[in-house]
Design a protein around this motif. Structure first.
Motif, PDB file in Angstrom:
ATOM      1  N   HIS A 200      -5.304  29.790  -4.628  1.00  0.00           N
ATOM      2  CA  HIS A 200      -5.746  28.825  -3.620  1.00  0.00           C
ATOM      3  C   HIS A 200      -4.697  28.520  -2.572  1.00  0.00           C
ATOM      4  O   HIS A 200      -3.506  28.705  -2.777  1.00  0.00           O
ATOM      5  N   ASP A 201      -5.211  27.997  -1.457  1.00  0.00           N
ATOM      6  CA  ASP A 201      -4.379  27.694  -0.300  1.00  0.00           C
ATOM      7  C   ASP A 201      -3.641  26.391  -0.561  1.00  0.00           C
ATOM      8  O   ASP A 201      -4.090  25.315  -0.196  1.00  0.00           O
ATOM      9  N   CYS A 202      -2.508  26.504  -1.204  1.00  0.00           N
ATOM     10  CA  CYS A 202      -1.749  25.335  -1.627  1.00  0.00           C
ATOM     11  C   CYS A 202      -0.304  25.795  -1.722  1.00  0.00           C
ATOM     12  O   CYS A 202      -0.052  26.946  -2.091  1.00  0.00           O
TER      13      CYS A 202
ATOM     14  N   ILE B  75      -6.135  28.323  11.833  1.00  0.00           N
ATOM     15  CA  ILE B  75      -6.835  27.071  11.519  1.00  0.00           C
ATOM     16  C   ILE B  75      -6.024  26.053  10.722  1.00  0.00           C
ATOM     17  O   ILE B  75      -6.402  24.889  10.620  1.00  0.00           O
ATOM     18  N   CYS B  76      -4.897  26.476  10.195  1.00  0.00           N
ATOM     19  CA  CYS B  76      -4.147  25.570   9.333  1.00  0.00           C
ATOM     20  C   CYS B  76      -2.792  25.221   9.916  1.00  0.00           C
ATOM     21  O   CYS B  76      -2.476  24.055  10.129  1.00  0.00           O
ATOM     22  N   ALA B  77      -1.982  26.216  10.149  1.00  0.00           N
ATOM     23  CA  ALA B  77      -0.541  26.013  10.274  1.00  0.00           C
ATOM     24  C   ALA B  77       0.057  26.550  11.567  1.00  0.00           C
ATOM     25  O   ALA B  77       1.277  26.663  11.676  1.00  0.00           O
TER      26      ALA B  77
ATOM     27  N   GLN C 261       0.860  18.163  12.024  1.00  0.00           N
ATOM     28  CA  GLN C 261       0.784  19.068  13.180  1.00  0.00           C
ATOM     29  C   GLN C 261      -0.658  19.389  13.585  1.00  0.00           C
ATOM     30  O   GLN C 261      -0.899  20.297  14.357  1.00  0.00           O
ATOM     31  N   ARG C 262      -1.611  18.604  13.083  1.00  0.00           N
ATOM     32  CA  ARG C 262      -3.009  18.836  13.478  1.00  0.00           C
ATOM     33  C   ARG C 262      -3.396  17.912  14.628  1.00  0.00           C
ATOM     34  O   ARG C 262      -4.443  17.275  14.625  1.00  0.00           O
ATOM     35  N   VAL C 263      -2.497  17.787  15.586  1.00  0.00           N
ATOM     36  CA  VAL C 263      -2.681  16.941  16.773  1.00  0.00           C
ATOM     37  C   VAL C 263      -2.139  17.718  17.962  1.00  0.00           C
ATOM     38  O   VAL C 263      -1.408  18.696  17.778  1.00  0.00           O
TER      39      VAL C 263
END
Ligand SMILES: Nc1nc2c(c(=O)[nH]1)N[C@H]1C(S)=C(S)[C@@H](COP(=O)(O)OP(=O)(O)OC[C@H]3O[C@@H](n4cnc5c(=O)[nH]c(N)nc54)[C@H](O)[C@@H]3O)O[C@H]1N2
Ligand SMILES: Nc1nc2c(c(=O)[nH]1)N[C@H]1C(S)=C(S)[C@@H](COP(=O)(O)OP(=O)(O)OC[C@H]3O[C@@H](n4cnc5c(=O)[nH]c(N)nc54)[C@H](O)[C@@H]3O)O[C@H]1N2
Ligand SMILES: [Mo]
Length: 720
Positions: A35-37, A164-166, A328-330
């Protein structure tokens, strides 16, 4: 009980199959959590008579330390889930209604091959109308982008920018430190000050939290910087609840205080950094009073933080920062990460192995991507690249000189875009297009699979080979299949191998043997000779040989070899060469119509949209909620437990209000990411988020989202 990895015991030979030689009696098979963790745990699966009975954390792997999170300790529940897709399915009703009929693999593959071939045959670059869409449903290097990438490269399909994530934070780190590099996670246990910045570690990075606990017991101070009083924030000594998207302002004010109180490591700065004078000038524009107003926090919190951080410099104690992707999702996400990544160099924290910063360690893994993905198969073609964040708009675009061909076919694997991509109403409209041909490789009938023309059953981690890196530690992991594929499921790799064969990509003179390479061989190719595969086979993991304190004597992987406060590369792109505060697209409180700032961080019992359909986990999570402060609730006559409409100009999301001390006034939390169809009114929080991008890296701005909330009179319930 036999351990496959224990010396001298039965170990299945490497062979071209996707499951091990059956062994009588209970056996333990070592694997890796897909998983993405950041934790990428080492797993041990107990198998009895070909059935996986239990998945445990590997006690021999130091980072996993025998413990798994609640989600993955239920992995067998997911693998043997009654709603698991076990056969290829063909759509039998309108798109989105989820009506399918079972077909054979032969029929499904032949039809998909002929549809894709017809599109590719329209002209020289026509295959660009085909788009792969994938992310990190599995983080495996083999079931991720290996055979799939080869297939799409050979075809000449559009490329996907996997942002989409990082993307913003990754770019910020690369521009400042030179790569996705940083502290080794185990040494946080020795730190004297740990700043947990934009991360709810207890929910999403549990094995890091264990190291932080050791440090705490040894007298370290823990400070959490997060708009939400998360499970982690409430367990730290201090919590700084700043407004979303204001982290760079806080970091600059922190620098201001380090400078004016002379808590700097002048020698480290002189020898190992670039652009100090310019950064100094920038930071002096940010006295704590200015930052306090922007961040919506008391000035004293900023000066106290500076005393703690600067105090470590003064006393020669290690200070460590654990950033995570939440900040960083801004819009200004890249700049925020840049500003924070500069801090350790200012106080010389890198001199200690327990000092510095860690956002991602993935850049330290010597993965041979070219061997896996074979970009040479493009053979000189340069297909356009589509940003996965803007899939909503892009699926609705017609052909044009700027965009190129309309997207006519979509092959989705390892992702659930209808639930996780921003601005759902656009995404749904795109997926609903009658003229779009959609194939989804999945374990379950997700919101995305509901729009597929074909759903192809994929194996889970217990059923296939893979090899992994980690973005939260520095060990390579191998995943062996523990059981035979359930039903007619096939590994992603095998599906792309067979599609390539059906499409004739492996004959007619341009046969490339790369389409018959086995998964075991791909596992070996991922690291080539950089990692001893025998060590992986025997113990399931291998630790990379890395320095304890990577930048104690500088040597950053930047062009200058220094920590780059100033980036010439950014300036050359027309961007600010120095980190700065870049306000949100949708600044909290600025709009009278939508005055609340909404963030949508992960729910503890889900992993993005994975596990939402595992009933025991969904029951623990309860219902889709929005957390809000009592003042904001009162102003809208909302009571705890009321069903509310959260809305903005993009859409509306119905969920339950939780009046909570976790929220500060002006900020609300729509915990994500529910399956739309398991929510209260068939939508989820991404109905509200926008497709606008970050300052750097072209990433998403999920947490840069202004909304309003109102009560709904009617009683709703998901309990069906
Ligand atoms: N249980 C669970 N674990 C997960 C995930 C999951 O969904 N569930 N997701 C996985 C994934 S995909 C990733 S990328 C990783 C990391 O995923 P992240 O999304 O970084 O995960 P968290 O650390 O849970 O959440 C980030 C924290 O940032 C806070 N935050 C939001 N906006 C801001 C801001 O502007 N500034 C600051 N300082 N903080 C802010 C949120 O309130 C939240 O507590 O975790 C992974 N682990
Ligand atoms: N509002 C909001 N939206 C967000 C976020 C947020 O914090 N807030 N977080 C964002 C982040 S950080 C991320 S990383 C993205 C994640 O978005 P995604 O990468 O799409 O992640 P998941 O939602 O977990 O969906 C992964 C899917 O892959 C499937 N899968 C798993 N393993 C395999 C396999 O081996 N083969 C195949 N074929 N399928 C497999 C799973 O069943 C699951 O349905 O979401 C983003 N969306
Ligand atoms: Mo993510």
């Amino acid at each position: 009980m036999a351990h496959y990895y224990a010396a001298g015991l039965t170990m299945p030979p490497m062979r071209d199959s996707n499951f091990p030689v059956p062994v009588a009696g209970p056996v333990n098979v070592n694997g890796a959590c897909p998983h993405d963790c950041p934790d990428t745990c080492s797993l041990v699966t107990t198998v009895q008579d070909g059935i996986a009975t239990k998945v445990h954390g590997n006690p021999d792997h130091p980072h996993t330390d025998g413990a798994l999170c609640t989600k993955v300790s239920r992995y067998t529940e997911r693998t043997y889930h009654p709603e698991r897709i076990l056969h290829p399915l063909k759509r039998s009703g309108p798109k989105g209604t989820g009506q399918f009929e079972q077909v054979s693999w032969e029929v499904a593959l032949a039809d998909i091959a002929s549809r894709l071939t017809a599109i590719a045959a329209r002209g020289p670059d026509a295959a660009q109308a085909i788009l792969p869409y994938s992310y990190a449903g599995t983080m495996g290097l083999v079931q991720g982008e290996s055979m799939a990438a080869r297939f799409f490269h050979q075809l000449g399909a559009s490329l996907l920018n996997r942002t989409i994530c990082a993307a913003a934070g990754g770019e910020g780190l690369v521009q400042t430190l030179g790569g996705k590099v940083g502290m080794r996670v185990e040494f946080f246990a020795e730190s004297k000050l740990i700043i947990i910045w934009g991360s709810n570690s207890i929910a999403s990075n549990l094995h890091f939290w264990r190291y932080a606990q050791v440090a705490k017991r040894n007298g370290a101070k823990l400070i959490c910087i997060d708009p939400r009083k998360s499970e982690t924030a409430e367990k730290c000594h201090e919590h700084i609840a700043l407004l979303p998207g204001t982290d760079a302002a806080l970091a600059l004010a922190l620098m201001h205080e380090l400078i004016t109180n002379d808590r700097l490591d002048h020698d480290y700065i002189a020898q190992h950094t670039l652009g100090w004078e310019a950064l100094r000038e920038r930071a002096l524009e940010w006295p704590p009073e200015r930052a306090a107003a922007v961040c919506g926090i008391p000035v004293e919190q900023i000066t106290a933080l500076a005393r703690d951080y600067g105090g470590c410099q003064q006393r020669g104690e290690p200070a460590a920062i654990r950033m995570n992707y939440g900040l960083q999702r801004v819009k200004g996400g890249g700049n925020a990460v840049r500003a924070i990544a500069c801090l350790p160099a200012l106080i010389g924290a890198w001199r200690h192995r327990a000092g510095g910063v860690l956002l991602s360690s993935s850049g330290q893994f010597p993965v041979d991507k070219a061997a896996l993905q074979r970009p040479d198969l493009l053979a000189g073609r340069t297909p356009r690249t589509i940003n996965m964040v803007t899939i909503g708009d892009d699926l609705l675009r017609v052909a044009s000189p700027e965009f190129g061909l309309a997207i006519d076919a979509l092959v989705v694997y390892n992702s659930n875009p209808v639930a996780v991509a921003p601005d759902s109403s656009k995404v749904v409209a795109g997926f609903a297009r009658e003229d779009l041909f959609t194939v989804v490789l999945e374990h379950f009938q997700t919101d995305t699979a509901d729009y597929a023309d074909y759903i192809l059953p994929a194996t889970t981690q217990l059923e296939h080979w893979d090899v992994h890196l980690s973005y939260g530690h520095t060990d390579v992991l191998l995943n062996r299949p523990a059981i035979a594929p359930v039903g007619e499921a096939k590994p992603n790799t095998q599906i792309f191998r067979e599609l390539a064969a059906c499409m004739g990509l492996d004959d007619a003179g341009f046969l490339d043997p790369c389409f018959s390479e086995s998964d075991e061989s791909l596992c070996r190719a991922a690291y080539g000779t950089a990692v001893d595969f025998d060590v992986l086979l025997h113990q399931g993991f291998a630790t990379l040989p890395l320095a304890d304190a990577p930048f104690a004597h500088g040597g950053f992987p930047t062009p200058s070899g220094r920590c780059e406060f100033f980036s010439e590369r950014l300036q050359a792109q027309g961007l600010d060469g120095l980190p700065n505060h870049v306000p949100n697209h949708e600044v909290a409180g600025r709009s009278a119509e939508f005055p609340l700032a909404m963030i949508s961080p992960p729910a503890r019992n889900f992993l993005n949209s994975s596990f939402v359909n595992v009933k025991s986990l969904r029951d623990t999570e309860g219902e889709p909620i929005i957390e809000m402060h009592a003042e904001d609730a009162q102003a809208r006559a909302i009571q705890n437990g009321d069903v509310v409409r959260v809305f903005n100009s993009r859409g509306e999301y119905v969920c339950k209000a939780v009046v909570s001390k976790r929220a500060r006034s002006g900020v609300v939390h729509g915990l994500g990411v529910w399956w739309r169809k398991l929510g209260l009114a068939g939508t989820n929080v991404n109905e509200l988020t926008s497709q606008r991008l970050t300052d750097m890296g072209a990433g998403p701005t999920f947490y840069d989202c202004a909304v309003e909330i109102a009560r709904v009179g009617q009683f709703w319930s998901t309990k069906k």
